[in-house]
Design an enzyme around this catalytic site. Structure first.
Site, PDB file in Angstrom:
ATOM      1  N   HIS A  72       0.858  -1.191   0.000  1.00  0.00           N
ATOM      2  CA  HIS A  72       0.000   0.000   0.000  1.00  0.00           C
ATOM      3  C   HIS A  72       0.893   1.240   0.000  1.00  0.00           C
ATOM      4  O   HIS A  72       0.812   2.061  -0.892  1.00  0.00           O
ATOM      5  CB  HIS A  72      -0.961  -0.028   1.197  1.00  0.00           C
ATOM      6  CG  HIS A  72      -2.019   1.031   1.140  1.00  0.00           C
ATOM      7  ND1 HIS A  72      -3.156   1.004   1.910  1.00  0.00           N
ATOM      8  CD2 HIS A  72      -2.116   2.161   0.396  1.00  0.00           C
ATOM      9  CE1 HIS A  72      -3.905   2.070   1.642  1.00  0.00           C
ATOM     10  NE2 HIS A  72      -3.300   2.786   0.736  1.00  0.00           N
ATOM     11  N   GLU A 132       0.108   7.781  -3.532  1.00  0.00           N
ATOM     12  CA  GLU A 132       0.860   7.468  -2.306  1.00  0.00           C
ATOM     13  C   GLU A 132       1.998   8.460  -2.086  1.00  0.00           C
ATOM     14  O   GLU A 132       2.278   8.868  -0.960  1.00  0.00           O
ATOM     15  CB  GLU A 132       1.395   6.032  -2.362  1.00  0.00           C
ATOM     16  CG  GLU A 132       0.317   4.995  -2.141  1.00  0.00           C
ATOM     17  CD  GLU A 132      -0.350   5.132  -0.771  1.00  0.00           C
ATOM     18  OE1 GLU A 132       0.354   5.216   0.245  1.00  0.00           O
ATOM     19  OE2 GLU A 132      -1.599   5.174  -0.741  1.00  0.00           O
ATOM     20  N   HIS A 136       1.392  10.898   1.094  1.00  0.00           N
ATOM     21  CA  HIS A 136       2.219  10.538   2.253  1.00  0.00           C
ATOM     22  C   HIS A 136       3.699  10.884   2.072  1.00  0.00           C
ATOM     23  O   HIS A 136       4.339  11.391   2.989  1.00  0.00           O
ATOM     24  CB  HIS A 136       2.101   9.029   2.539  1.00  0.00           C
ATOM     25  CG  HIS A 136       0.694   8.577   2.769  1.00  0.00           C
ATOM     26  ND1 HIS A 136       0.012   8.839   3.928  1.00  0.00           N
ATOM     27  CD2 HIS A 136      -0.176   7.897   1.977  1.00  0.00           C
ATOM     28  CE1 HIS A 136      -1.224   8.329   3.859  1.00  0.00           C
ATOM     29  NE2 HIS A 136      -1.363   7.762   2.679  1.00  0.00           N
TER      30      HIS A 136
END
Ligand code: NAG
Ligand code: NAG
Length: 395
Positions: A72, A132, A136
């Site tokens: 992930h 992603e 993040h």
């Protein structure tokens, strides 16, 4: 780890770990565990000091190999379950595949194409990687472009993906569960305690386990970092918030449809390398992964050392792989041990897999004991009590 930290404390800040970005003091405070304010956020991850390597088990639709979890991401949480997101829209890069290719990280990219999969209903893998990174990755303080000397545009994104892949390779959830008899099934159910016990006995720390509709769907592995995300030590930790949401009993672990991992084995780092010798070349350092944490590096004689300066090695393409040379001389496997010395006349040809060095088709290396303080350990290719991986970090 306690011994190592004491040794580092005694040796003081003179010892530097050479990084791709900048040199971080080997005795940097550990993220989320600092006892004083830390000003230099290039060698200390803050406020996102809890780094979560998050993984999926997606069965509807199935993604990735049937015998591996998928990636992930890597999330910088604020040591308490809260987090920042989308921290720098000017660095919300597109074409992650192109960025990785431009930095020579083609083996990381090809690994991602198998193990970092989007739900096809949500979009392409590339879109997932971009999400992603923007959501993040841009919040990781040590990846800030200002932390680099000689910064090349977008290099921090390349460093991010290389790190996520190498961490994921140390966290083979499928294998850890299977080793405890927890395998996908349409009929069997498991308890939360069984799953936690399988993961914590493999890694030494609990993970967060996440369920969707009563079925296991995600695992979060927590780390604190000493130094930067690029080159620092990832120290395994327990969850720092209650992210687990699975019921205590009756948890389903549903089978995926599709095919197994390309090598016919699992995602573990002992997966046979594919001879991608071109992936490791030029100068770099060799980090030692002991279990799930990076613990020191290889020094010029070819031995493992947890304090002091990592040696710079030169990797030169040769045959289907590459040879290594340090300031001491050529490197070879001699009587089962890694040795770099002027007396070495024929350098050994190594290959690589996912950024890890492989010898004779295996990324498994060993030492008779854990290197600690000023004690170096010889690195062997034959089985010894401590299993290691050697991870290339391009300079
Ligand atoms: C890794 O190193 C630590 C010390 O830093 C040691 O306690 C631990 O047992 C090692 N793990 C493995 C798997 O060898
Ligand atoms: C740890 O460092 C961060 C960043 O400098 C700071 O905000 C925090 O207060 C520090 N924690 C302690 C206990 O000093």
């Amino acid at each position: 780890m306690a011994l190592t930290l004491i040794a580092l404390g005694l040796l003081g800040p003179a010892l530097l770990v050479q990084g791709a970005s900048e040199s971080c003091p080997a005795n940097s405070q550990v993220s989320c565990k600092n006892t004083t304010m830390v000003a230099d956020l290039c060698c200390f991850n803050a406020p996102g000091g809890s780094l979560l390597q998050t993984q999926f088990w997606d069965t509807s639709p199935s993604t990735g190999p049937t015998n591996s979890w998928t990636i992930h991401g890597l999330w910088p949480d604020h040591c308490d379950g809260t987090y920042s997101s989308n921290c720098d829209s000017s660095r919300a890069y597109t074409n992650i595949a192109g960025i990785l290719t431009s930095f020579g990280q083609t083996s990381t990219l090809s690994y991602m194409q198998t193990y970092w999969k989007n739900d096809p209903d949500d979009g392409t893998d590339e879109e997932f990687w971009e999400h992603e990174w923007a959501q993040h990755g841009t919040c990781i303080s040590t990846l800030n472009p200002s932390c680099y000397s000689g910064y090349q545009s977008k290099q921090e994104a390349s460093d991010f993906f290389v790190k996520v892949v190498s961490l994921f390779q140390t966290l083979p959830t499928y294998t850890w569960l299977a080793n405890a008899g927890i395998t996908p099934s349409t009929t069997k159910t498991y308890t939360s305690a069984q799953i936690q016990s399988a993961l914590s006995s493999s890694r030494g720390h609990q993970a967060a386990i996440v369920c969707v509709n009563g079925a296991l769907n995600a695992v979060y592995y927590y780390f604190n970092v000493q130094g930067s995300v690029q080159t620092g030590n990832f120290i395994a930790a327990d969850p720092d918030s209650s992210a687990s949401n699975c019921p205590s009993t009756g948890i389903k672990y549903l089978p995926k449809t599709g095919s197994t991992a390309p090598t016919g084995t699992t995602t573990t780092t002992s997966t046979a390398p594919t001879g991608t010798g071109g992936a490791i070349s030029g100068s770099g350092t060799i980090n030692v992964l002991n279990g799930s944490t990076q613990d020191g590096c290889v020094i010029s004689a070819g031995t493992w050392y947890t304090t002091g300066t990592c040696a710079t090695f030169t990797a030169t393409p040769s045959g289907s792989g590459f040879t290594l040379t340090s300031s001491k001389g050529k490197c070879a496997i001699s009587s089962g041990a890694l040795t770099c010395a002027s007396s070495v006349t024929t350098a050994t040809v190594f290959t690589s897999s996912g950024g890890q060095i492989a010898y004779s088709g295996s990324t498994s290396f060993y030492a008779p004991a854990v290197a600690s303080g000023s004690t170096q350990e010889t690195i062997y290719t034959t089985s010894k009590s401590v299993a290691l991986k050697l991870v290339w970090a391009a300079a």
